[in-house]
Design a protein around this motif. Structure first.
Motif, PDB file in Angstrom:
ATOM      1  N   ILE A 134       0.846  -1.197   0.000  1.00  0.00           N
ATOM      2  CA  ILE A 134       0.000   0.000   0.000  1.00  0.00           C
ATOM      3  C   ILE A 134       0.877   1.241   0.000  1.00  0.00           C
ATOM      4  N   GLY A 135       0.623   2.085  -0.982  1.00  0.00           N
ATOM      5  CA  GLY A 135       1.327   3.346  -1.067  1.00  0.00           C
ATOM      6  C   GLY A 135       0.386   4.510  -0.897  1.00  0.00           C
ATOM      7  N   ALA A 136      -0.429   4.785  -1.923  1.00  0.00           N
ATOM      8  CA  ALA A 136      -1.211   6.023  -1.997  1.00  0.00           C
ATOM      9  C   ALA A 136      -1.997   6.316  -0.721  1.00  0.00           C
ATOM     10  N   PHE A 137      -2.699   5.335  -0.186  1.00  0.00           N
ATOM     11  CA  PHE A 137      -3.551   5.592   0.970  1.00  0.00           C
ATOM     12  C   PHE A 137      -2.735   6.046   2.182  1.00  0.00           C
ATOM     13  N   CYS A 138      -1.510   5.549   2.312  1.00  0.00           N
ATOM     14  CA  CYS A 138      -0.683   5.945   3.455  1.00  0.00           C
ATOM     15  C   CYS A 138      -0.317   7.422   3.394  1.00  0.00           C
ATOM     16  N   TYR A 139      -0.298   7.976   2.190  1.00  0.00           N
ATOM     17  CA  TYR A 139       0.017   9.391   2.022  1.00  0.00           C
ATOM     18  C   TYR A 139      -1.253  10.245   1.987  1.00  0.00           C
ATOM     19  N   GLY A 140      -2.390   9.590   2.120  1.00  0.00           N
ATOM     20  CA  GLY A 140      -3.663  10.308   2.115  1.00  0.00           C
ATOM     21  C   GLY A 140      -4.179  10.613   0.737  1.00  0.00           C
ATOM     22  N   ILE A 141      -3.756   9.843  -0.260  1.00  0.00           N
ATOM     23  CA  ILE A 141      -4.204  10.038  -1.638  1.00  0.00           C
ATOM     24  C   ILE A 141      -5.305   9.030  -1.919  1.00  0.00           C
ATOM     25  N   ARG A 142      -6.530   9.478  -2.045  1.00  0.00           N
ATOM     26  CA  ARG A 142      -7.623   8.553  -2.323  1.00  0.00           C
ATOM     27  C   ARG A 142      -7.610   8.147  -3.792  1.00  0.00           C
ATOM     28  N   SER A 143      -8.288   7.056  -4.092  1.00  0.00           N
ATOM     29  CA  SER A 143      -8.396   6.587  -5.469  1.00  0.00           C
ATOM     30  C   SER A 143      -9.249   7.530  -6.298  1.00  0.00           C
ATOM     31  N   ALA A 144      -8.983   7.592  -7.581  1.00  0.00           N
ATOM     32  CA  ALA A 144      -9.810   8.385  -8.481  1.00  0.00           C
ATOM     33  C   ALA A 144     -11.242   7.861  -8.432  1.00  0.00           C
ATOM     34  N   ASP A 145     -12.198   8.755  -8.294  1.00  0.00           N
ATOM     35  CA  ASP A 145     -13.617   8.422  -8.184  1.00  0.00           C
ATOM     36  C   ASP A 145     -13.932   7.569  -6.965  1.00  0.00           C
ATOM     37  N   GLY A 146     -12.982   7.465  -6.050  1.00  0.00           N
ATOM     38  CA  GLY A 146     -13.197   6.647  -4.869  1.00  0.00           C
ATOM     39  C   GLY A 146     -13.713   7.468  -3.700  1.00  0.00           C
ATOM     40  N   PRO A 147     -14.219   6.799  -2.672  1.00  0.00           N
ATOM     41  CA  PRO A 147     -14.755   7.503  -1.505  1.00  0.00           C
ATOM     42  C   PRO A 147     -13.636   8.015  -0.618  1.00  0.00           C
ATOM     43  N   ASP A 148     -13.985   8.959   0.283  1.00  0.00           N
ATOM     44  CA  ASP A 148     -13.035   9.358   1.315  1.00  0.00           C
ATOM     45  C   ASP A 148     -12.751   8.161   2.208  1.00  0.00           C
ATOM     46  N   LEU A 149     -11.595   8.167   2.833  1.00  0.00           N
ATOM     47  CA  LEU A 149     -11.120   7.018   3.593  1.00  0.00           C
ATOM     48  C   LEU A 149     -11.174   7.326   5.082  1.00  0.00           C
ATOM     49  N   ASP A 150     -11.860   6.472   5.844  1.00  0.00           N
ATOM     50  CA  ASP A 150     -11.954   6.669   7.283  1.00  0.00           C
ATOM     51  C   ASP A 150     -10.566   6.596   7.908  1.00  0.00           C
ATOM     52  N   GLY A 151     -10.231   7.625   8.683  1.00  0.00           N
ATOM     53  CA  GLY A 151      -8.969   7.624   9.404  1.00  0.00           C
ATOM     54  C   GLY A 151      -7.767   8.021   8.585  1.00  0.00           C
ATOM     55  N   VAL A 152      -7.976   8.395   7.325  1.00  0.00           N
ATOM     56  CA  VAL A 152      -6.867   8.742   6.435  1.00  0.00           C
ATOM     57  C   VAL A 152      -7.106  10.140   5.884  1.00  0.00           C
ATOM     58  N   ALA A 153      -6.064  10.972   5.892  1.00  0.00           N
ATOM     59  CA  ALA A 153      -6.176  12.355   5.421  1.00  0.00           C
ATOM     60  C   ALA A 153      -4.937  12.714   4.613  1.00  0.00           C
ATOM     61  N   PRO A 154      -5.052  13.685   3.707  1.00  0.00           N
ATOM     62  CA  PRO A 154      -3.867  14.100   2.946  1.00  0.00           C
ATOM     63  C   PRO A 154      -2.746  14.566   3.874  1.00  0.00           C
ATOM     64  N   ALA A 155      -1.537  14.057   3.621  1.00  0.00           N
ATOM     65  CA  ALA A 155      -0.388  14.462   4.432  1.00  0.00           C
ATOM     66  C   ALA A 155       0.260  15.733   3.907  1.00  0.00           C
ATOM     67  N   ALA A 156      -0.008  16.082   2.644  1.00  0.00           N
ATOM     68  CA  ALA A 156       0.695  17.197   2.008  1.00  0.00           C
ATOM     69  C   ALA A 156      -0.267  18.273   1.552  1.00  0.00           C
ATOM     70  N   ALA A 157       0.212  19.510   1.604  1.00  0.00           N
ATOM     71  CA  ALA A 157      -0.520  20.667   1.063  1.00  0.00           C
ATOM     72  C   ALA A 157       0.439  21.454   0.182  1.00  0.00           C
ATOM     73  N   LEU A 158      -0.011  21.772  -1.027  1.00  0.00           N
ATOM     74  CA  LEU A 158       0.790  22.594  -1.935  1.00  0.00           C
ATOM     75  C   LEU A 158       0.324  24.039  -1.815  1.00  0.00           C
ATOM     76  N   ARG A 159       1.259  24.913  -1.433  1.00  0.00           N
ATOM     77  CA  ARG A 159       0.936  26.323  -1.251  1.00  0.00           C
ATOM     78  C   ARG A 159       1.917  27.186  -2.030  1.00  0.00           C
ATOM     79  N   GLY A 174      -4.507  10.947  -8.461  1.00  0.00           N
ATOM     80  CA  GLY A 174      -3.882  11.879  -7.540  1.00  0.00           C
ATOM     81  C   GLY A 174      -2.380  11.732  -7.440  1.00  0.00           C
ATOM     82  N   GLU A 175      -1.890  10.505  -7.600  1.00  0.00           N
ATOM     83  CA  GLU A 175      -0.443  10.295  -7.546  1.00  0.00           C
ATOM     84  C   GLU A 175       0.279  11.150  -8.579  1.00  0.00           C
ATOM     85  N   GLU A 176      -0.327  11.318  -9.755  1.00  0.00           N
ATOM     86  CA  GLU A 176       0.354  12.071 -10.809  1.00  0.00           C
ATOM     87  C   GLU A 176       0.522  13.530 -10.412  1.00  0.00           C
TER      88      GLU A 176
END
Length: 338
Positions: A217-242, A322-324
């Motif tokens: 498992i990669g994407a979910f650990c970084y808080g990247i949900r699947s395309a067209d997928g639901p939000d993930l309980d207990g998982v949030a985006p780790a990064a913010a681009l500002r 989202g990975e891209e």
């Protein structure tokens, strides 16, 4: 301050814990491809170790060697078909190798013989995705050769693995049948693999019956949900681009990040931040934004991150994943860890 990717260590560690709990009793293999999905490999390895991760996944051997330097006691799995020099380095570094082709098995065996040290391998059965892997009709021949090498002390067959297509539940069920048959054939030939791993993020999360002893498992650990997928309980985006506003006008503002930083130019029209702003144009070194808020030079604008749109929200705007969005952000954009 220039454009930056702000990354929360606490959020990442929380994600890893949540994923590990979700897939238990399967063990988590934290996947680190593409410089840990653009977050930074050394940082991700240290954070993973801090919450008990014992397995790391790297697409290619050079990344696996970087993980080995950061995690001397961990198990590391590299699955890309690699050069002779890379295979030799992987064997010396005690990296597990994914074997998806007969000729690659022979290359690994030859390097193990030269090194006078056994290679730890995981045989990959093609279950229908055709992302390399040994075809079912060739499986018995490859297993027989691998077992001869194992009896000669040149390899240790540590696992059986594959990739799922995740096109439909029915397709994945068919893949599971092929995968199970491959494992049975290996055991019938005298193999004693420690691990079976078939699922990546989405299937590991949603379909427990498909999990083996490891979940890659990669994407979910970084808080990247699947395309067209639901939000993930207990998982949030780790990064913010500002990025900061560098100029303002009657029709909007420009912020100091653009296509050279990795933003796709096709993002025009995408909502950003808390959805009160939209991207108008992505140029080489700046992005034009329209906003209902009054923004001035020096103000910070969030393109994606906690509390607003996600990297996957942006990706869905241009029919990608989202990975891209994350992995295209240039290494020249500073990573700020909190």
């Amino acid at each position: 301050m220039p454009a930056r990717l702000e990354i929360s260590s606490a959020t990442f560690r929380g994600n890893v814990r949540a994923v590990a709990e979700r897939i238990a009793p399967s063990e988590l293999m934290l996947v680190m491809k593409d410089d840990a999905y653009g977050h930074g490999l050394n940082w991700a390895a240290a954070q993973g170790l801090a919450v008990g991760v014992r397995w790391f996944g790297a697409y290619e051997v050079p990344a696996a060697l970087r993980i080995r330097a950061a995690a001397p006691e961990a198990r590391i799995f590299a699955w890309a078909t690699s050069s002779r020099e890379e295979v030799a380095a992987a064997i010396r570094a005690d990296v597990d190798l994914g074997i998806g082709a007969h000729d690659y098995l022979r290359r690994v065996v030859a390097e193990a013989r030269s090194a006078c040290r056994p290679a730890r391998i995981h045989l990959k059965i093609d279950t229908g995705l055709h992302r390399n892997g040994i075809r079912p009709e060739d499986w018995d021949d490859v297993v027989a050769e691998a077992r001869r090498a194992e009896d000669a002390g040149l390899v240790r067959i540590a696992g059986v693995w594959s990739h799922l297509g995740e096109a439909s539940d029915a397709d994945d069920d068919d893949a599971r049948s092929v995968f199970t048959a491959a494992g049975d054939a290996l055991r019938a030939a005298g193999g004693t693999p420690e691990h079976r791993h078939l699922t990546a993020s989405a299937a590991s999360w949603a379909r427990p019956e498909l999990r083996g002893s490891l979940g890659r498992i990669g994407a979910f650990c970084y808080g990247i949900r699947s395309a067209d997928g639901p939000d993930l309980d207990g998982v949030a985006p780790a990064a913010a681009l500002r990025a900061d506003v560098i100029d303002s006008g009657a029709d909007g503002v420009r912020i100091d990040i653009g296509a050279l930083d990795g933003l796709p130019s096709t993002l025009a029209g995408a909502a950003i931040g808390d959805r009160s702003a939209r991207i108008v144009r992505v140029d080489r070194t700046w992005t034009e934004v329209s906003s209902s808020e009054e923004l001035r030079p020096g103000d910070s604008v969030t393109l994606f991150g906690p509390g607003g749109v996600s990297a996957t929200d942006l990706a869905e705007h241009i029919d990608t994943v989202g990975e891209e969005i994350l992995t295209r952000i240039s290494p020249l954009v500073p990573r700020i860890y909190t």
